[in-house]
Design a protein around this motif. Structure first.
Motif, short mmCIF file in Angstrom:
data_model
loop_
_atom_site.label_atom_id
_atom_site.label_comp_id
_atom_site.label_asym_id
_atom_site.label_seq_id
_atom_site.Cartn_x
_atom_site.Cartn_y
_atom_site.Cartn_z
N PRO A 1 -15.10 2.60 6.66
CA PRO A 1 -14.62 1.26 5.56
C PRO A 1 -13.41 1.29 4.83
N LEU A 2 -13.86 2.37 3.63
CA LEU A 2 -13.05 2.84 2.34
C LEU A 2 -11.09 2.88 3.46
N VAL A 3 -11.19 3.67 4.27
CA VAL A 3 -10.01 4.29 4.46
C VAL A 3 -9.33 2.61 4.69
N GLY A 4 -9.99 1.34 6.31
CA GLY A 4 -9.91 0.28 6.48
C GLY A 4 -9.36 -0.45 4.96
N MET A 5 -9.91 -0.46 4.00
CA MET A 5 -9.58 -1.17 2.26
C MET A 5 -8.26 -0.34 2.29
N GLY A 6 -8.03 0.53 2.06
CA GLY A 6 -7.42 1.15 1.55
C GLY A 6 -5.36 1.24 2.15
N LEU A 7 -6.07 1.15 3.60
CA LEU A 7 -4.59 1.28 5.02
C LEU A 7 -4.28 -0.55 4.31
N SER A 8 -5.28 -1.31 4.22
CA SER A 8 -4.59 -2.76 3.65
C SER A 8 -4.84 -3.06 2.61
#
Length: 494
Positions: free
Chosen positions: A34-41
């Motif tokens: 989830p942190l990767v997703g939030m980072g890319l967002s």
């Protein structure tokens, strides 16, 4: 202790340590995803702000436009995470598409719909909810649109987090209404339009569910319960695919392609009829070829509905990109228009760069956060196979056409999810009906216990209640949040 015993214990300890490391790596990957997703967002949102700065760096309202672009990017990400699941969920749940295939098709067709046919001309304030003349100044109008955009994005984000597919269009409408009330009072709202939207909360999912259940009943009666299923399928599958093709042709002509050519309802239906008849004629030999060598059982029928289901999911995504994206980024376009020209009383077009934010944001949001909602819609409400999923897709297109003819502002989310519920509840009713007929034919058969009957329910009641509750409170929740944000923004700006 011998040397062999020492080596054995050393290897055993090493295996345990390696096992712990492997478990730790898996846990870290699970937590970090989830942190990767939030980072890319976050990167996408920042890049959007930088692009807006480059485009409008010399204007006097650069900060306002950059903030609006950031909010618009955030909204687009949430549309991808939530709204697109309704188009792809049934195909994935029916195993006609893999999750990766669904995401790829949706990203392509949503973006194509937004960029090719999504340049809608929107009114100054979304869907005529607020009268433009009630806004005191350009600044008040901009603050209201900022509040509406941010509140609707926050609400869709919350709904995605709790696993409820909601309408982004209704979220935007609620946001505009709340900001308008905070800015100009209750008299600024077109309550007749709001009454139609409230009616659509009930009408659109019920209509979608009834149509989907009706088609599923037809498929069961004409194909599934026939002695020679394959022979029946050769007759009726071309007809059903023709109906689907004709319906989508009308749908896309009237809704998705109305920006390229002017199409009214009679012309759209004529186009649909021609496409439907042509598709029916083409599918007769195709179905005969596909059905050769198939066994006379239900599993064989799934093969014949696979490709039409994939095509329908792609077309639904194209139409969604053409319509709902424009509604979602409408407030951003309004802010850009008002900031650049000072005019907020006339209609305006959505700039290409705004549509690009919507298109790319949807793709990123779908890729990073969409699978969870896709699984809920596709498999966790009720079990879908290609025939049931086909009924859902066809029902969504037909319901939109009927609603447009009646002049009702409906939500594609409510229709698609309502169709899934309709299929599930029809299966429950049909299963109960067959059980009653079996008990009547065998009088001595023991009755099924109440607990066992509850276990056999084919629609998950927890998901049903969560989704319906989210639908009901979407407009008031977005409105309340928007009103609070408008007061806060006006206080900071003032």
């Amino acid at each position: 202790m011998s040397n062999n015993d020492f080596q054995a214990r050393h290897l055993e300890t090493l295996d345990r340590d390696l096992g712990r490391m492997s478990t730790l790596e898996q846990a870290t990957a699970y937590v970090g995803r989830p942190l990767v997703g939030m980072g890319l967002s976050f990167i996408f949102v920042v890049v959007t702000g930088l692009v807006a700065t480059l485009l409008f760096g010399g204007s006097g309202n650069t900060l306002i436009i950059v903030l609006a672009a950031v909010f618009g990017a955030y909204m687009a990400l949430n549309i991808g995470a939530n709204d697109v699941a309704n188009n792809m969920g049934p195909a994935v749940g029916a195993n006609a598409l893999t999750m990766g295939g669904a995401i790829a098709i949706a990203a392509v067709f949503e973006s194509a719909g937004a960029l090719i046919a999504g340049g809608d001309v929107v009114s100054t304030i979304a869907k005529g909810i607020i009268a433009p003349s009630t806004m005191a100044s350009v600044d008040v109008f901009i603050w209201a649109m900022m509040a509406a955009l941010l509140s609707s994005a926050l609400w869709v984000n919350l709904a995605t987090w709790i696993g409820a597919p909601v309408s982004t269009t209704h979220s935007v409408v609620g946001g505009v209404m709340g900001a308008g009330i905070a800015a100009a009072g209750f008299g600024a709202v077109s309550w007749g339009q709001m009454g139609l939207i409230a009616a659509s909360w009930v009408i659109s999912p019920l209509l979608g569910g009834l149509i989907a259940a009706g088609f599923l009943w037809f498929i069961k009666a004409r194909i599934v319960y026939r002695d020679d299923k394959i022979a029946s399928a050769r007759v009726w599958v071309p007809v059903l695919v023709g109906v689907m093709a004709g319906t989508f042709a009308s749908y896309l002509a009237m809704k998705g392609l109305k920006h390229l050519i002017k199409v009214d309802l009679p012309l759209a239906l004529t186009i649909g009829l021609a496409v439907g008849v042509l598709t029916w004629l083409i599918m007769i030999p195709v179905t005969r070829r596909q059905s050769r060598g198939l066994e006379n059982r239900n599993k064989s029928l799934k093969v014949l509905f696979g490709i039409p289901l994939i095509v329908s999911a792609a077309l639904l995504s194209f139409a969604h990109g053409a319509n709902d994206v424009a509604n979602a980024v409408g407030p951003l376009a309004a802010i850009v228009q008002a900031s650049a020209t000072g005019d907020f009383t006339h209609s305006f077009g959505i700039p290409v760069w705004v549509m690009l934010i919507g298109a790319f944001g949807i793709s990123f949001g779908l890729f990073l956060f969409g699978p969870r909602l896709i699984r809920i819609v596709g498999s966790q409400i009720t079990k879908l196979n290609p025939m049931r999923a086909y009924c859902v897709a066809l029902s969504a297109a037909i319901t939109v056409i009927v609603a447009s003819w009646l002049g009702l502002p409906v939500s594609s989310t409510h229709i698609a999810v309502g169709a899934v519920f309709g299929v599930g509840f029809f299966r429950e009713w049909h299963s109960e009906r067959r059980m009653r007929a079996l008990r009547m034919s065998i009088p001595d058969r023991p009755a099924v216990a109440a607990e066992e009957r509850r276990r056999r329910k084919l629609v998950r009641r927890s998901h049903f209640m969560t989704i319906v509750a989210a639908w009901v409170i979407t407009v008031p929740a977005a409105a309340l949040l928007s009103a609070v944000l408008f007061i806060g923004i006006s206080w900071i700006a003032g």
